[in-house]
Design a protein around this motif. Structure first.
Motif, short mmCIF file in Angstrom:
data_model
loop_
_atom_site.label_atom_id
_atom_site.label_comp_id
_atom_site.label_asym_id
_atom_site.label_seq_id
_atom_site.Cartn_x
_atom_site.Cartn_y
_atom_site.Cartn_z
N GLN A 157 0.83 -1.19 0.00
CA GLN A 157 0.00 0.00 0.00
C GLN A 157 0.87 1.25 0.00
OE1 GLN A 157 -1.54 -0.38 4.44
NE2 GLN A 157 -1.82 1.74 3.75
N ASP B 273 0.24 8.48 0.81
CA ASP B 273 0.70 9.73 0.23
C ASP B 273 0.65 10.81 1.31
OD1 ASP B 273 1.35 11.95 -1.17
OD2 ASP B 273 -0.08 11.64 -2.80
N CYS C 95 0.40 17.24 10.02
CA CYS C 95 -0.07 16.52 11.21
C CYS C 95 -1.08 15.48 10.78
CB CYS C 95 -0.70 17.49 12.20
SG CYS C 95 -1.32 16.72 13.71
N PRO C 96 -0.92 14.22 11.06
CA PRO C 96 0.08 13.67 11.97
C PRO C 96 1.45 13.43 11.33
CG PRO C 96 -1.39 11.94 11.26
CD PRO C 96 -1.91 13.20 10.65
N GLY C 97 1.60 13.54 10.04
CA GLY C 97 2.91 13.42 9.42
C GLY C 97 3.24 12.01 8.98
N LEU D 157 5.67 9.68 9.51
CA LEU D 157 6.01 8.56 10.40
C LEU D 157 4.80 8.11 11.22
CD1 LEU D 157 7.90 6.54 11.63
CD2 LEU D 157 8.88 8.33 13.07
N MET D 158 4.00 9.04 11.70
CA MET D 158 2.78 8.66 12.45
C MET D 158 1.84 7.88 11.54
SD MET D 158 2.43 9.78 15.74
CE MET D 158 1.10 10.82 16.31
N GLU D 159 1.75 8.29 10.29
CA GLU D 159 0.89 7.56 9.35
C GLU D 159 1.42 6.14 9.15
OE1 GLU D 159 -1.96 8.28 8.02
OE2 GLU D 159 -2.13 10.39 8.53
N ILE E 221 3.27 4.37 11.27
CA ILE E 221 3.05 3.60 12.50
C ILE E 221 1.62 3.08 12.54
CG2 ILE E 221 2.88 3.80 15.01
CD1 ILE E 221 5.27 5.82 14.84
N ALA E 222 0.67 3.94 12.21
CA ALA E 222 -0.74 3.53 12.22
C ALA E 222 -0.99 2.44 11.17
CB ALA E 222 -1.63 4.74 11.97
N LYS F 295 0.20 -1.10 12.07
CA LYS F 295 -0.66 -1.81 13.02
C LYS F 295 -1.75 -2.60 12.30
CE LYS F 295 0.12 1.30 16.91
NZ LYS F 295 -0.42 2.33 17.80
N LEU F 296 -2.16 -2.12 11.13
CA LEU F 296 -3.24 -2.78 10.38
C LEU F 296 -2.71 -3.77 9.35
CD1 LEU F 296 -5.48 0.36 9.73
CD2 LEU F 296 -5.93 -1.47 11.36
N ALA F 297 -1.41 -3.72 9.08
CA ALA F 297 -0.84 -4.56 8.03
C ALA F 297 -0.56 -5.98 8.54
CB ALA F 297 0.45 -3.93 7.52
N TRP G 14 13.69 4.51 12.72
CA TRP G 14 12.67 3.95 13.61
C TRP G 14 12.36 2.50 13.23
CZ3 TRP G 14 7.66 2.10 12.71
CH2 TRP G 14 6.95 1.76 13.88
N PRO H 203 -3.07 5.54 15.68
CA PRO H 203 -3.55 6.89 15.41
C PRO H 203 -4.51 7.32 16.52
CG PRO H 203 -4.85 5.32 14.14
CD PRO H 203 -3.84 4.51 14.91
N ALA I 24 3.32 15.84 16.72
CA ALA I 24 3.45 15.64 15.28
C ALA I 24 3.76 16.95 14.57
CB ALA I 24 2.16 15.04 14.73
N LEU I 25 3.11 18.04 15.00
CA LEU I 25 3.37 19.34 14.40
C LEU I 25 4.70 19.87 14.91
CD1 LEU I 25 -0.18 20.92 14.77
CD2 LEU I 25 0.98 20.50 12.61
#
Lengths: 76, 379
Positions: free
Chosen positions: A5, A8, A14-16, A18-20, A22-23, A26-28, A50, B157, B197-198
């Protein structure tokens, strides 16, 4: 069967990226690849660092016209 | 033939859209050319950002709630009957009570919810304030707290991205007023390598944390919580002891989204500008439900809803879209019990928070009441 996947996250303050990532991890499922597109140069360093720290696989990074494509494989 | 706009979800996003459509399509609705139907999960509408104040006794619970039928324009056909299956191939939604609602245009606004059960031990040992019962429980825990180690733990998230920082500043002032600051240690954990994050918010928060003695652990993604040993451990290999754990649990979207095959985790793949579901021309997504990589926040839902109202009206009246969403987000940031700041940004403008002031804090308190005008589509 492993999936791939793309997130983009170009222009995502925000959240940017790396946060995207990480989330999404968790689902993969194990073996799935996630490509993160980022316009933030820092992601090209932060994400592999990371990923290696937590034990997933860093596949590689390519850069084109100020956009970094960073590919990660879920390993655990 | 009458056209039906079906809105699945009765939170902020769905409610603003329903009310906004009624205001702009009054003539068409009077002539019976357009009908608006909403499928919600509750008779009650809750102002979610107000939950932050519950643990500190700073808001009356009655202020958080209104009767959803009073918030909604009376022309909306509102059913408390949650969607059970969303069939975008056949333009219909079936409900838990067995209704089948056909639509011409569908809006998915099913929201996000905390999932502490996704991390072993978190539900048993943790406190959170993103749901009313949990916020009440945290209030009781804070009332009984006489000192010790507190971990404020943030997971990805999650919605309302500034709330974790806000609660830290409010805890600090709460304990200071209670006279137990010297017996209390607060440690804040965050999933990435900075405090928020920001980036500008993170740069502002770090010296503030240093100044008031808040400890922090970055690159901390929770793996397990041990309720007996009272420790929380990260994937990165760090373990922290706590006497009181306040967590922002990882979130998921609505189960019906996943069950209907519309998106992993309950997040629907959505075009960042048109807010249409990827692969659909008559299905739109709003608020926390999208997979767009921006903040899951009430203001995001609000600004997206404004765009969707214009586009749906334009589609119904002229058969074309009106405008794109530009990624606008605006968040107040409480920096204590008596000061606040704000941050706004969009897809092309980076955030640049100003210095905190008492005036902005008061404005946020005022907005806690003005919210009901937003939900009604008036503000």
């Amino acid at each position: 069967m492993a999936e791939r996947q793309t997130i983009d996250a170009r222009g995502s303050f925000c959240p940017g990226p790396l946060m995207e990532l990480i989330a999404a991890l968790k689902l993969a499922s194990i073996g799935d690849e996630i490509e993160v597109l980022s316009s933030d140069k820092g992601s090209a360093a932060d994400i592999p660092a990371w990923v290696n720290k937590v034990g997933h696989s860093y596949v590689g990074t390519t850069e084109k016209d100020g956009c970094w494509s960073i590919v990660v494989r879920k390993a655990k | 033939m009458s056209k039906t706009v079906l809105i699945v979800g009765g939170g902020l996003a769905g409610t603003i859209i329903a009310n906004g459509l009624c205001r702009q399509l009054g003539d068409e609705m009077r002539r019976g050319e357009v009908g608006i139907t909403m499928l919600g999960t509750s008779e009650t509408h809750m102002y979610q950002p107000g939950l932050l104040y519950v643990p500190f006794g700073r808001i009356r619970e009655a202020e958080l709630f209104r009767d959803q039928r009073k918030v909604l324009d009376r022309r909306v056909n509102f059913f408390v009957d949650p969607a059970k299956h969303i069939d975008v191939e056949h333009n219909q939604v079936t409900t838990e009570q067995g209704r089948t609602v056909k639509y011409d245009y569908l809006v998915l606004a099913t929201g996000a919810r905390p999932m502490p059960q996704n991390i072993p031990g978190m539900r048993e040992a943790g406190h959170w304030f993103y749901e009313l019962d949990a916020a009440r429980k945290l209030r009781d825990a804070l009332n009984g707290f006489t000192g010790g180690k507190i971990v404020v733990n943030v997971n990805a998230p999650h919605k309302c991205p500034v709330a974790p920082l806000e609660v830290v500043f409010m805890l600090y002032e709460h304990f200071k007023a209670k006279g137990i600051l010297d017996k209390t240690e607060i440690t804040y954990t965050y999933p990435i390598g900075r405090l928020h994050a920001l980036e500008p918010v993170a740069h502002w928060a770090k010296p503030e944390f240093d100044r008031i003695g808040i400890k922090y652990e970055t690159f901390f993604n929770t793996e397990t919580v041990d309720p007996e040993k009272k420790t929380i451990s990260s994937m990165e290999g760090v373990s922290l002891p706590f006497d009181l754990l306040i967590t922002i649990p990882p979130h998921a979207g609505a189960q019906v989204i996943e069950d209907s095959g519309l998106g992993k985790g309950g997040w629907v793949p959505t075009n960042t500008k048109t807010l249409s579901r990827e692969g659909s021309t008559n299905v739109f997504v709003c608020g926390d439900t999208t997979n767009i990589p921006i903040s899951k926040a009430g203001s995001t839902a609000h600004f997206e809803a404004d765009v969707l109202i214009d586009n749906l009206v334009s589609l119904l009246q002229e058969g074309r879209m009106a405008r794109d969403y530009d990624g606008k987000v605006f968040c107040f940031v409480e920096t204590g019990m008596n000061s606040g700041t704000y941050v706004w940004f969009n897809y092309t403008t980076p955030p640049n928070p100003g210095p905190p002031s008492q005036m902005i804090h008061w404005f946020k308190l005022a907005y806690n009441r003005l919210y009901w005008l937003s939900a009604r589509g008036l503000l």
